[in-house]
Design a protein around this motif. Structure first.
Motif, PDB file in Angstrom:
ATOM      1  N   SER A   1      -1.630  35.498 -15.555  1.00  0.00           N
ATOM      2  CA  SER A   1      -0.717  35.944 -14.436  1.00  0.00           C
ATOM      3  C   SER A   1      -1.432  37.303 -13.780  1.00  0.00           C
ATOM      4  N   LEU A   2      -2.270  38.018 -14.502  1.00  0.00           N
ATOM      5  CA  LEU A   2      -3.017  39.057 -13.728  1.00  0.00           C
ATOM      6  C   LEU A   2      -4.280  38.416 -12.865  1.00  0.00           C
ATOM      7  N   TYR A   3      -4.724  37.238 -13.336  1.00  0.00           N
ATOM      8  CA  TYR A   3      -5.819  36.509 -12.619  1.00  0.00           C
ATOM      9  C   TYR A   3      -5.324  36.246 -11.333  1.00  0.00           C
ATOM     10  N   LYS A   4      -3.996  35.514 -11.234  1.00  0.00           N
ATOM     11  CA  LYS A   4      -3.526  35.249  -9.906  1.00  0.00           C
ATOM     12  C   LYS A   4      -3.347  36.237  -9.086  1.00  0.00           C
ATOM     13  N   TYR A   5      -2.643  37.361  -9.672  1.00  0.00           N
ATOM     14  CA  TYR A   5      -2.280  38.283  -8.975  1.00  0.00           C
ATOM     15  C   TYR A   5      -3.578  39.151  -8.193  1.00  0.00           C
ATOM     16  N   ILE A   6      -4.483  39.181  -8.795  1.00  0.00           N
ATOM     17  CA  ILE A   6      -5.668  39.685  -8.077  1.00  0.00           C
ATOM     18  C   ILE A   6      -6.440  38.506  -7.252  1.00  0.00           C
TER      19      ILE A   6
ATOM     20  N   PHE B   1       4.707  32.128 -12.904  1.00  0.00           N
ATOM     21  CA  PHE B   1       4.365  33.609 -12.582  1.00  0.00           C
ATOM     22  C   PHE B   1       5.587  34.340 -12.132  1.00  0.00           C
ATOM     23  N   GLU B   2       5.617  35.433 -12.674  1.00  0.00           N
ATOM     24  CA  GLU B   2       6.986  36.399 -12.502  1.00  0.00           C
ATOM     25  C   GLU B   2       6.178  37.706 -11.863  1.00  0.00           C
ATOM     26  N   GLU B   3       6.229  37.664 -10.473  1.00  0.00           N
ATOM     27  CA  GLU B   3       5.479  38.920  -9.909  1.00  0.00           C
ATOM     28  C   GLU B   3       6.160  40.261 -10.253  1.00  0.00           C
ATOM     29  N   ASN B   4       7.494  40.442 -10.261  1.00  0.00           N
ATOM     30  CA  ASN B   4       7.990  41.547 -10.564  1.00  0.00           C
ATOM     31  C   ASN B   4       7.723  42.043 -12.316  1.00  0.00           C
ATOM     32  N   GLU B   5       7.352  40.861 -12.878  1.00  0.00           N
ATOM     33  CA  GLU B   5       7.333  41.173 -14.277  1.00  0.00           C
ATOM     34  C   GLU B   5       6.003  41.985 -14.606  1.00  0.00           C
ATOM     35  N   VAL B   6       4.974  41.125 -13.968  1.00  0.00           N
ATOM     36  CA  VAL B   6       3.520  41.355 -13.897  1.00  0.00           C
ATOM     37  C   VAL B   6       3.456  42.858 -13.556  1.00  0.00           C
TER      38      VAL B   6
ATOM     39  N   SER C   1       5.739  45.150 -13.203  1.00  0.00           N
ATOM     40  CA  SER C   1       6.481  46.247 -14.173  1.00  0.00           C
ATOM     41  C   SER C   1       5.376  46.729 -15.321  1.00  0.00           C
ATOM     42  N   LYS C   2       4.746  45.491 -16.039  1.00  0.00           N
ATOM     43  CA  LYS C   2       3.813  45.845 -17.079  1.00  0.00           C
ATOM     44  C   LYS C   2       2.799  46.426 -16.708  1.00  0.00           C
ATOM     45  N   VAL C   3       2.051  45.994 -15.764  1.00  0.00           N
ATOM     46  CA  VAL C   3       1.022  46.810 -15.179  1.00  0.00           C
ATOM     47  C   VAL C   3       1.094  48.477 -14.893  1.00  0.00           C
ATOM     48  N   GLN C   4       2.375  48.641 -14.350  1.00  0.00           N
ATOM     49  CA  GLN C   4       2.709  49.977 -14.258  1.00  0.00           C
ATOM     50  C   GLN C   4       2.840  50.714 -15.340  1.00  0.00           C
ATOM     51  N   HIS C   5       3.404  50.062 -16.310  1.00  0.00           N
ATOM     52  CA  HIS C   5       3.603  50.613 -17.824  1.00  0.00           C
ATOM     53  C   HIS C   5       2.328  50.890 -18.342  1.00  0.00           C
ATOM     54  N   TYR C   6       1.455  49.772 -18.347  1.00  0.00           N
ATOM     55  CA  TYR C   6       0.246  50.236 -19.191  1.00  0.00           C
ATOM     56  C   TYR C   6      -0.749  50.936 -18.444  1.00  0.00           C
ATOM     57  N   MET C   7      -0.862  51.096 -17.198  1.00  0.00           N
ATOM     58  CA  MET C   7      -1.702  51.758 -16.222  1.00  0.00           C
ATOM     59  C   MET C   7      -1.328  53.367 -16.354  1.00  0.00           C
ATOM     60  N   ALA C   8       0.016  53.605 -16.910  1.00  0.00           N
ATOM     61  CA  ALA C   8       0.288  54.943 -17.207  1.00  0.00           C
ATOM     62  C   ALA C   8      -0.387  55.644 -18.255  1.00  0.00           C
ATOM     63  N   TYR C   9      -0.845  54.635 -19.340  1.00  0.00           N
ATOM     64  CA  TYR C   9      -1.451  55.417 -20.408  1.00  0.00           C
ATOM     65  C   TYR C   9      -3.162  55.738 -19.826  1.00  0.00           C
ATOM     66  N   TRP C  10      -3.668  54.663 -19.213  1.00  0.00           N
ATOM     67  CA  TRP C  10      -4.897  55.007 -18.897  1.00  0.00           C
ATOM     68  C   TRP C  10      -4.968  56.249 -17.644  1.00  0.00           C
ATOM     69  N   MET C  11      -3.961  56.481 -17.030  1.00  0.00           N
ATOM     70  CA  MET C  11      -4.200  57.596 -16.170  1.00  0.00           C
ATOM     71  C   MET C  11      -3.761  58.995 -16.888  1.00  0.00           C
ATOM     72  N   GLY C  12      -3.368  59.025 -18.323  1.00  0.00           N
ATOM     73  CA  GLY C  12      -3.030  59.946 -18.969  1.00  0.00           C
ATOM     74  C   GLY C  12      -1.800  60.532 -18.818  1.00  0.00           C
ATOM     75  N   HIS C  13      -0.519  59.652 -18.353  1.00  0.00           N
ATOM     76  CA  HIS C  13       0.590  60.025 -18.119  1.00  0.00           C
ATOM     77  C   HIS C  13       1.594  59.764 -19.424  1.00  0.00           C
ATOM     78  N   ARG C  14       1.021  59.086 -20.358  1.00  0.00           N
ATOM     79  CA  ARG C  14       1.800  59.072 -21.687  1.00  0.00           C
ATOM     80  C   ARG C  14       0.874  58.612 -23.009  1.00  0.00           C
ATOM     81  N   GLU C  15       1.449  58.806 -24.021  1.00  0.00           N
ATOM     82  CA  GLU C  15       0.554  58.407 -25.302  1.00  0.00           C
ATOM     83  C   GLU C  15       0.668  56.899 -25.415  1.00  0.00           C
ATOM     84  N   PRO C  16      -0.376  56.649 -26.296  1.00  0.00           N
ATOM     85  CA  PRO C  16      -0.467  54.906 -26.662  1.00  0.00           C
ATOM     86  C   PRO C  16       0.813  54.742 -27.479  1.00  0.00           C
TER      87      PRO C  16
END
Length: 371
Positions: A217-222, A308-313, A315-330
């Motif tokens: 789904s991420l491949y399609k999104y990009i 493909f569920e765009e809104n779900e994709v 939402s997940k990306v926002q959650h996972y990127m929050a870790y990489w940006m240092g906004h939350r713990e793993p």
């Protein structure tokens, strides 16, 4: 089957996304769902054996929101699609893999090598590979762009291409990956097919399928963003710190000229690629599917069609990127999925398990009293 001519190998470009499912196949045990693994079970060791047999100490966790982000701490300019799909399986495990680079059991390495060989054989069915010597990151990215330019005409003529590079900025982070297979159906729909090889002749667990579905789904999104003109050269230059005016290296320049491309610098090539993508009238991806194949016999074990569920994709990306940006713990797995810990290489030192579902280094004193 359409021929794409010669492609430059991923080894030459330094651009690959080892995202096959062999990594997690060791978790596909018949009784994993009934596993007695517990998140609160204390670990047995704070060290792991490295490739040479010597013990490797795990860095002490000192994750705080006022220190550098994981992107900075791991010196990353971009993430692979497989990084995010691994987070979908177990984010804590993914972090340990970053903390201990090079730690990989020999049997798992062998499984990955076999999967890579099958992928390579598939790729060689539609084009030859040419390895070019490169000396800098500008040439490495030039190779990716040359591969894209060679594939666009094939897709325009409704042919099949394999190992298509994708990249784009998602939630402020550059995300890159490689699509296994793009082809058209009898109805003229563009179909993405992801190949997953299996060590055992059985389909994966639903949790593994869920991870794989998120990946495609991420491949399609990009990819869709690329053909819709939403990906810019400025974004790539900013994230990777590329020098667009840098002349192409001799081998890359020669290969570009042989392909009929009148370019001299990386900037020339980038401009040509983004112009070609937006003016090519390539469609967005219509169909997503995952093909599971047994490594030993090459037998197709089954095919998973992905909705493909765009809104779900997003939402997940926002959650996972929050870790990489240092906004939350793993975060590790939920208690219901503690069976995933059963064959995890890091189970004995996992702070998520020791803390009963929260890294012990950030537990407050009052939280400990409650225990």
């Amino acid at each position: 089957m359409a021929e794409t001519g010669e492609e430059v190998s991923a080894e030459a470009s330094g651009f690959s996304d080892m995202s096959d499912s062999e990594f997690l196949e060791y978790l596909d045990l018949e009784d994993t769902q009934e596993s007695s693994a517990s998140l609160s079970k204390p670990g047995l060791s704070s060290e792991l054996p490295g490739k040479d047999g010597k013990l490797v100490s795990l860095p002490t966790w000192k994750r705080r929101l006022d220190v550098s982000s994981p992107m900075e701490r791991f010196h990353l300019k971009y993430l692979y699609v497989s990084d995010l799909s691994t987070q979908d399986w177990c984010e804590q495990q993914m972090v340990y893999e970053k903390e201990l680079p090079g730690f990989l059991a020999p049997e798992k390495a062998a499984v990955l090598d076999t999967g890579a060989s099958i992928h390579l054989a598939r790729e060689l069915e539609v084009h030859d590979l040419v390895t070019l010597p490169i000396t800098n990151k500008e040439d490495a990215w030039a190779v990716k762009f040359l591969n894209i330019l060679s594939m666009i005409p094939v897709l325009q003529s409704e042919g099949c291409v394999r190992e298509f590079p994708v990249f784009g900025e998602v939630a402020g982070v550059l995300l890159v990956g490689v699509i296994d297979d793009l082809r058209y159906t009898a109805k003229g729909e563009l179909e993405l097919a992801e190949l997953k090889t299996r060590r055992r002749p059985m389909l994966p667990l639903e949790a593994q399928k869920k991870k794989d579905c998120f990946q495609v789904s991420l491949y399609k999104y990009i990819f869709d963003a690329m053909v819709q003109g939403k990906v810019t050269s400025a974004s790539l230059i900013h994230h990777i710190k590329l020098c667009p005016d840098k002349p192409l290296g001799p081998s890359v320049l020669k290969h570009a000229q042989q392909g009929g491309f009148s370019v001299k610098s990386l900037g020339d090539l980038m401009e040509l690629v983004f112009l070609s993508l937006t003016l090519s009238d390539l469609p967005v991806i219509d169909i997503l599917k995952i093909e599971y194949i047994h490594q030993e016999t090459a037998t197709v074990l089954g095919t998973e069609m992905v909705a493909f569920e765009e809104n779900e994709v997003k939402s997940k990306v926002q959650h996972y990127m929050a870790y990489w940006m240092g906004h939350r713990e793993p975060q590790g797995v939920d208690v219901e999925e503690a069976w995933k810990c059963r064959t995890c290489s890091y189970a004995d030192i996992c702070e998520w398990r020791k803390g009963g579902g929260m890294p012990s280094s950030i537990l407050e004193p009052q939280a400990k009293k409650v225990k």
